[in-house]
Design an enzyme around this catalytic site. Structure first.
Site, PDB file in Angstrom:
ATOM      1  N   ASN A 206      -6.749  -1.548   6.126  1.00 22.82           N
ATOM      2  CA  ASN A 206      -5.436  -0.913   6.082  1.00 22.82           C
ATOM      3  C   ASN A 206      -4.346  -1.978   6.026  1.00 22.82           C
ATOM      4  OD1 ASN A 206      -6.222  -1.455   8.786  1.00 22.82           O
ATOM      5  ND2 ASN A 206      -4.816   0.071   9.621  1.00 22.82           N
TER       6      ASN A 206
ATOM      7  N   GLU B 112      -0.349  -2.053   6.576  1.00 21.55           N
ATOM      8  CA  GLU B 112       0.832  -1.290   7.001  1.00 21.55           C
ATOM      9  C   GLU B 112       2.114  -1.958   6.516  1.00 21.55           C
ATOM     10  OE1 GLU B 112       0.408  -0.739  11.256  1.00 21.55           O
ATOM     11  OE2 GLU B 112      -1.220   0.715  10.950  1.00 21.55           O
TER      12      GLU B 112
ATOM     13  N   CYS C 259      -4.202   2.980   3.444  1.00 20.07           N
ATOM     14  CA  CYS C 259      -5.402   3.043   4.287  1.00 20.07           C
ATOM     15  C   CYS C 259      -6.504   2.139   3.733  1.00 20.07           C
ATOM     16  CB  CYS C 259      -5.954   4.460   4.336  1.00 20.07           C
ATOM     17  SG  CYS C 259      -4.922   5.629   5.200  1.00 20.07           S
TER      18      CYS C 259
ATOM     19  N   GLU D  36      -9.601   2.816   3.104  1.00 22.69           N
ATOM     20  CA  GLU D  36     -10.424   3.458   2.056  1.00 22.69           C
ATOM     21  C   GLU D  36      -9.790   3.285   0.689  1.00 22.69           C
ATOM     22  OE1 GLU D  36      -9.452   4.645   4.942  1.00 22.69           O
ATOM     23  OE2 GLU D  36     -10.779   6.196   5.724  1.00 22.69           O
TER      24      GLU D  36
ATOM     25  N   CYS E  41      -8.359  10.084   6.102  1.00 20.67           N
ATOM     26  CA  CYS E  41      -7.218  11.012   6.101  1.00 20.67           C
ATOM     27  C   CYS E  41      -7.267  11.884   4.840  1.00 20.67           C
ATOM     28  CB  CYS E  41      -5.901  10.236   6.177  1.00 20.67           C
ATOM     29  SG  CYS E  41      -5.432   9.458   4.610  1.00 20.67           S
TER      30      CYS E  41
ATOM     31  N   CYS F  66      -6.802  10.049   1.489  1.00 17.32           N
ATOM     32  CA  CYS F  66      -7.977   9.258   1.092  1.00 17.32           C
ATOM     33  C   CYS F  66      -9.120  10.161   0.633  1.00 17.32           C
ATOM     34  CB  CYS F  66      -8.422   8.353   2.233  1.00 17.32           C
ATOM     35  SG  CYS F  66      -7.295   6.969   2.496  1.00 17.32           S
TER      36      CYS F  66
HETATM   37  N1  THU Z   1      -6.090   4.493   8.650  1.00 18.32           N
HETATM   38  C1  THU Z   1      -6.988   4.040   7.724  1.00 18.32           C
HETATM   39  O1  THU Z   1      -6.855   2.941   7.192  1.00 18.32           O
HETATM   40  N2  THU Z   1      -8.044   4.844   7.416  1.00 18.32           N
HETATM   41  C2  THU Z   1      -8.321   6.016   8.029  1.00 18.32           C
HETATM   42  O2  THU Z   1      -9.352   6.617   7.728  1.00 18.32           O
HETATM   43  C3  THU Z   1      -7.400   6.578   9.020  1.00 18.32           C
HETATM   44  C4  THU Z   1      -6.174   5.795   9.274  1.00 18.32           C
HETATM   45  C5  THU Z   1      -4.999   3.603   9.035  1.00 18.32           C
HETATM   46  C6  THU Z   1      -3.631   3.961   8.563  1.00 18.32           C
HETATM   47  C7  THU Z   1      -2.769   3.256   9.584  1.00 18.32           C
HETATM   48  O3  THU Z   1      -2.597   1.911   9.200  1.00 18.32           O
HETATM   49  C8  THU Z   1      -3.595   3.266  10.861  1.00 18.32           C
HETATM   50  O4  THU Z   1      -4.922   3.569  10.449  1.00 18.32           O
HETATM   51  C9  THU Z   1      -3.132   4.262  11.889  1.00 18.32           C
HETATM   52  O5  THU Z   1      -2.957   5.500  11.318  1.00 18.32           O
END
Ligand code: THU
Length: 135
Positions: free
Chosen positions: A49, A51, A60, A62, A95, A98
């Site tokens: 991920n 941010e 994310c 994925e 999510c 994704c």
């Molecule tokens: N996140 C992912 O990278 N993949 C997931 O399957 C769920 C959430 C990340 C997004 C964000 O950077 C952090 O987790 C918190 O939501």
């Protein structure tokens, strides 16, 4: 549905996901995620991920993995499996956004993730019934 993913491959995917998780940029949530995808021809791609101070720009793990695979091989890739790991050891299923992106490139993909009841595997259409497709 196609043949099951062997345990050894699942472990390999989870190892790759765990390794790339260390590269996550997650200073806002402090929730580090790694994902690895297995393509039909056997190649593995991983992503973390990423941010942003403008929170909605977050990508994310994925989608990072999938977009890297498309950048490397083009849009004809087919995803057979996805593994997702996080550094909190808690539940973390892909999510909604994704799930839709996985479905685009892997309508028959198996997803390995941590559920509230421990490790779980599910077909993408269990996670995303009636995913969107342009007819
Ligand atoms: N996140 C992912 O990278 N993949 C997931 O399957 C769920 C959430 C990340 C997004 C964000 O950077 C952090 O987790 C918190 O939501």
């Amino acid at each position: 549905m196609k043949k099951p993913i062997p345990n050894g491959i699942r472990k390999k995917l989870e190892r790759a996901a765990r390794k790339v998780m260390q590269h996550a940029h997650a200073p806002y949530s402090n929730f580090h995620v790694g994902a690895a995808i297995l393509l039909k021809h056997g190649k593995i791609f991983s992503g973390c991920n990423v941010e942003n101070a403008s929170y909605g720009m977050t990508n994310c793990a994925e989608r990072t993995a999938i977009f890297s695979a498309v950048a490397a091989f083009g849009p004809k890739i087919e995803i057979r499996a996805v593994a997702v790991v996080n550094d909190h050891g808690g539940a973390c299923s892909p999510c909604g956004a994704c799930r839709q992106v996985i479905y685009e490139f892997g309508p028959d993909a198996i997803i390995f993730f941590q559920s509230a009841n421990g490790p779980k595997q599910a077909h993408i259409t269990e996670l995303l019934p009636e995913g969107f497709r342009l007819a």
